[in-house]
Design an enzyme around this catalytic site. Sequence first.
Site, PDB file in Angstrom:
ATOM      1  N   GLU A 173      27.797  44.662  23.641  1.00  0.00           N
ATOM      2  CA  GLU A 173      29.070  45.062  23.052  1.00  0.00           C
ATOM      3  C   GLU A 173      29.939  43.820  22.976  1.00  0.00           C
ATOM      4  O   GLU A 173      29.942  43.010  23.902  1.00  0.00           O
ATOM      5  CB  GLU A 173      29.782  46.125  23.899  1.00  0.00           C
ATOM      6  N   TYR A 201      26.214  35.701  18.165  1.00  0.00           N
ATOM      7  CA  TYR A 201      25.167  36.709  18.318  1.00  0.00           C
ATOM      8  C   TYR A 201      24.352  36.860  17.027  1.00  0.00           C
ATOM      9  O   TYR A 201      23.123  36.980  17.080  1.00  0.00           O
ATOM     10  CB  TYR A 201      25.779  38.044  18.735  1.00  0.00           C
TER      11      TYR A 201
END
Length: 156
Positions: free
Chosen positions: A110, A122
């Site tokens: 998250e 990411y």
Amino acid sequence: MSARLRPMRWWDIEPVMELEHRLFPEDAWSDGMFWSELADTGPEGTRHYTVAELDGALVGYAGLMANGVEGDVQTIAVAPGHQGAGLGARLLTDLIEESGRRGCSELLLEVRVDNLGAQRLYERHGFQPVGIRRGYYQPANVDALVMRLDDPGADR
């Protein structure tokens, strides 16, 4: 000079907490949370925590939960003066490689919807958005973008 990565130990909790409160003042973890995470590291544990040191100072840390085929990036942090120099990528790579060694077929995380720099990091490592968790970060009530990396053990 490059930071050295090594396993997090109990004596790292104090400097980790200093960095945690600097970086995440609204939703910082407690020292008890880190103690609990470290208690589940080791050969039979489900946790893996790494710190980055440079000239004797802790400049980053990252944690992984790996439970069967699913892994979850628990936390990743880099001191402000060291951001943008590749340390976050090194810490993330460590977590990805560890999840692969542990046999995870997917790795989740998250990230705050307003943290575009982390989202780009990411994405560069193959994570894809898969959903939103409304009000995940409290007390600020900020949404989390859920991202997933399939087959973290694959060569990239």
